[in-house]
Every structure is written in structure tokens, then in C-alpha cells.
Design a protein around this motif. Structure first.
Motif, PDB file in Angstrom:
ATOM      1  N   CYS A 137      13.071  -7.328   0.970  1.00  0.00           N
ATOM      2  CA  CYS A 137      12.571  -5.963   0.824  1.00  0.00           C
ATOM      3  C   CYS A 137      13.532  -5.167  -0.059  1.00  0.00           C
ATOM      4  O   CYS A 137      14.629  -5.637  -0.384  1.00  0.00           O
ATOM      5  N   GLN A 187       7.298  -0.998  -0.549  1.00  0.00           N
ATOM      6  CA  GLN A 187       6.076  -0.995   0.259  1.00  0.00           C
ATOM      7  C   GLN A 187       6.244  -1.718   1.589  1.00  0.00           C
ATOM      8  O   GLN A 187       5.429  -1.542   2.490  1.00  0.00           O
ATOM      9  N   GLY A 188       7.263  -2.577   1.714  1.00  0.00           N
ATOM     10  CA  GLY A 188       7.438  -3.307   2.952  1.00  0.00           C
ATOM     11  C   GLY A 188       8.291  -4.547   2.737  1.00  0.00           C
ATOM     12  O   GLY A 188       9.002  -4.682   1.727  1.00  0.00           O
ATOM     13  N   ARG A 233       9.059  -4.060  13.130  1.00  0.00           N
ATOM     14  CA  ARG A 233       8.981  -2.670  12.679  1.00  0.00           C
ATOM     15  C   ARG A 233       8.539  -2.556  11.218  1.00  0.00           C
ATOM     16  O   ARG A 233       8.426  -1.446  10.689  1.00  0.00           O
ATOM     17  N   ILE A 239       4.140  -7.798   3.806  1.00  0.00           N
ATOM     18  CA  ILE A 239       3.372  -8.045   2.582  1.00  0.00           C
ATOM     19  C   ILE A 239       3.234  -9.547   2.406  1.00  0.00           C
ATOM     20  O   ILE A 239       4.213 -10.300   2.485  1.00  0.00           O
ATOM     21  N   THR A 296      -0.689  -9.174   9.074  1.00  0.00           N
ATOM     22  CA  THR A 296      -0.014  -8.614   7.911  1.00  0.00           C
ATOM     23  C   THR A 296      -0.662  -7.275   7.551  1.00  0.00           C
ATOM     24  O   THR A 296      -1.849  -7.064   7.764  1.00  0.00           O
ATOM     25  N   THR A 297       0.128  -6.400   6.979  1.00  0.00           N
ATOM     26  CA  THR A 297      -0.357  -5.072   6.616  1.00  0.00           C
ATOM     27  C   THR A 297      -0.967  -5.053   5.225  1.00  0.00           C
ATOM     28  O   THR A 297      -2.002  -4.440   4.991  1.00  0.00           O
ATOM     29  N   LEU A 298      -0.295  -5.751   4.309  1.00  0.00           N
ATOM     30  CA  LEU A 298      -0.746  -5.781   2.915  1.00  0.00           C
ATOM     31  C   LEU A 298      -0.906  -7.220   2.452  1.00  0.00           C
ATOM     32  O   LEU A 298      -0.029  -8.061   2.681  1.00  0.00           O
ATOM     33  N   GLU A 303       6.305  -3.201   7.596  1.00  0.00           N
ATOM     34  CA  GLU A 303       5.041  -3.475   6.922  1.00  0.00           C
ATOM     35  C   GLU A 303       5.202  -4.849   6.258  1.00  0.00           C
ATOM     36  O   GLU A 303       6.090  -5.033   5.418  1.00  0.00           O
ATOM     37  N   HIS A 312      14.062   1.736   7.605  1.00  0.00           N
ATOM     38  CA  HIS A 312      13.430   1.157   8.805  1.00  0.00           C
ATOM     39  C   HIS A 312      14.399   0.315   9.626  1.00  0.00           C
ATOM     40  O   HIS A 312      13.978  -0.310  10.615  1.00  0.00           O
ATOM     41  N   TYR A 343      14.074   0.466   1.632  1.00  0.00           N
ATOM     42  CA  TYR A 343      13.181   0.195   2.763  1.00  0.00           C
ATOM     43  C   TYR A 343      13.985  -0.345   3.942  1.00  0.00           C
ATOM     44  O   TYR A 343      13.732   0.017   5.105  1.00  0.00           O
TER      45      TYR A 343
END
Length: 315
Positions: free
Chosen positions: A169, A232-233, A187, A191, A214-216, A189, A177, A173
């Protein structure tokens, strides 16, 4: 008149002996015995029901029928030789067209390709980024670089480079986080690439973690990598593509292990293409670059092998 053709081997032996005017010289040229030449020609004469040679002590001479057949076999074998040459002939010897994955082109090949151009300025180079395997019959592509199992129908595949994957990451980021260990990924996001071997759940299962959503998801490793660079993650990425950005401080690794997927990078093309001089030159250069890369950027010490199937995919 006989409709059936005599054996091609007998015709070739006859044509060679007729050209050299000697069974012995024909045998030496074809790496067979003089007796084998004599036997094949005898079978041919029986098939045609006529003598093709006048046998003398140290040489042979063609009969009228033999001379007629010799002229025709010469033309026929000349056509066959030209046909074989056309199959292996390079229609564009001064242009090298490479179809490669967009991610591999952008993050690995393009930064290095200038060196190849310096070594081979006579070659015009065309890179065609694509995730799809090329139909070589309908394109001018000389060589494909693909990521998979190497089992491409009607093509020869040669392994180029193995791979490992791990989470990364952006440092921003990570700080925002508080993600520094694998346990912290809950915790994040996440990808993920849509490619089967780039599955977050495969990574988590190998580390004894639970399946997650997965988020993305992006269709392509270059988008996944860009997502991580854009804060973004946490992205699951290939070592070959990410290590450059880790060294530059633009990405950081999460955890201290890597997973070896089932897939590797392969060079693939019809077998005859690998005989082309320009492709030999490119592969020789490419393998040197891979060796230099692997020497300067060894894979992480703790590498887990992918020798299992995810349990929720069974049945």
C-alpha cells in the motif's frame, strides 16, 4: 497408366543419385548405405516398369526414362524446398512486434527496452499491450509474453520468469489506517486483480486467515498497482511489478511473507518463429535482463507455495 504415386523416399533417393551420378555419393550425402539407395531405386523401377539407370563400374547414367523423371523430380523437390522456406521465412525481418501484458509492459519492460534499442538500432520495435493471446495467423506479431500455465494450444511456450505476490500500500495509507502486519488487513480496503491467481482469499487461506470480501476489483495488474499508488487501499501485487516502487518509497510491503502462485511468465509463439534471428536476439537480451533483475531484486525469503485448492471452491 498408374494413378498411384510411387513412394516419396524412393523418388528423393533417385533424384539425389541422378544428380550426383553415383549411388555411393548419394548414400554419403543422405547418410544411408549404398545398398539402401540401390534398393529404393530398384523398387521405383519395378513400380514404373522401366530401367532408370545404366549401371556402370564406378558411376551410373540415366536412361531416357530416367532423364525425364529426373527433370520432373528436380522441379518437384525445388517447389517443396521453397514451400518449407516460406513457412520459416520472416516477412518483416527489420521489425519486431511484441504482444505483452499491459502491466508487464508498463512497469517492467518499457523502463528497460531502451537498452535493447541501443544494441539493435536496425530493428523497428512495436509493443502491443494486450491481455488476449494473439492469433498469429492473422497478425504480424512475432512473440507474446503471457502470464499463465504455459499451455497454449498449437504454440510453443518457454518459461521466462517465475513470480511471487504480496500485499502493498502507499505509505500514507499505511499511516492513516495503522496497517503494518497481516493481522491489520481487517481494517483495510483490499484491492484485487480479477486474474485467478491474484485472489486475496488464496493469500489469506495460506496464512490461516478467514475468507473475506474484497472492496475493489480491477481487470488488470496495472490498475491494481495504480490503485495502491493512488492511496486507495492495500493491493495484492506481483513482485516483478511492485519492487521498483517499494525501492522508491512509493509503496510499502505489509507482512514479511510472499505467496508463489501457480502461474509464471511465458514466451509463446509458433515453434518456427523462435528460429527467427530477431526473436533470438530479443530473447537473449530479455533473459539477461531477467537474470539481472532477479539478482538485484531477490524474492522475499519467506515464500509460501500454492499447492492447495481453496476449500470453499470444492463441490
Amino acid at each position: 497408366m498408374k494413378e498411384r504415386m510411387p513412394p516419396l523416399q524412393g523418388l528423393y533417393y533417385f533424384s539425389t543419385a541422378a544428380e550426383l551420378k553415383s549411388f555411393k555419393l548419394a548414400a554419403d550425402k543422405l547418410y544411408v548405405s549404398a545398398a539402401a539407395i540401390s534398393q529404393q531405386i530398384r523398387v521405383l523401377e519395378e513400380f514404373l516398369d522401366c530401367a532408370l539407370f545404366i549401371r556402370r563400374h564406378r558411376q551410373v547414367e540415366l536412361t531416357a526414362e530416367g532423364q525425364l523423371l529426373f527433370e520432373q523430380t528436380q522441379r518437384g523437390f525445388d517447389h517443396l524446398r521453397k514451400g518449407v522456406q516460406l513457412i520459416n521465412q520472416d516477412p518483416n525481418p527489420n521489425q519486431l512486434s511484441i504482444s505483452t501484458l499491459p502491466s508487464f509492459a508498463q512497469h517492467w519492460l518499457v523502463p528497460r527496452i531502451g537498452d535493447f534499442r541501443l544494441q539493435h538500432p536496425d530493428l523497428s520495435l512495436l509493443l502491443e499491450p494486450s491481455n488476449q493471446l494473439v492469433n498469429f495467423q492473422d497478425s504480424n506479431v512475432d512473440l507474446c509474453i503471457r502470464y499463465g500455465l504455459g499451455d497454449y494450444k498449437n504454440l510453443e511456450s518457454r518459461i521466462l520468469m517465475d513470480e511471487v505476490v504480496y500485499p502493498v500500500c502507499h505509505p500514507m495509507y499505511q499511516r492513516q489506517h495503522n496497517i503494518y502486519h497481516i493481522e491489520d488487513l481487517t481494517r483495510a480496503e483490499l484491492i484485487e486483480d480479477m486474474w485467478p491467481d491474484m485472489d486475496w482469499n488464496l493469500w489469506l487461506y495460506a496464512h490461516g486467515r478467514k475468507k473475506t470480501q474484497t472492496t475493489l476489483k480491477y481487470d488488470g495488474s496495472h490498475f491494481v498497482l495504480e490503485g495502491a499508488l493512488s492511496v486507495q487501499g492495500v493491493a495484492l501485487v506481483k513482485h516483478s511489478l511492485a519492487v521498483r516502487y517499494i525501492k522508491e518509497g512509493k509503496l510499502v510491503r505489509i507482512g514479511d511473507t510472499a505467496l508463489r502462485p501457480r502461474y509464471n511468465y511465458y514466451l509463446c509463439a509458433p515453434s518456427s518463429y523462435f528460429k527467427r534471428e530477431k526473436i533470438k536476439q530479443f530473447i537473449e537480451w530479455l533473459r539477461r535482463e531477467v537474470a539481472l533483475f532477479q539478482q538485484a531484486n531477490p524474492a522475499p525469503c519467506d515464500v509460501l507455495e500454492t499447492d492447495f485448492t481453496l476449500p470453499w471452491r470444492n463441490g
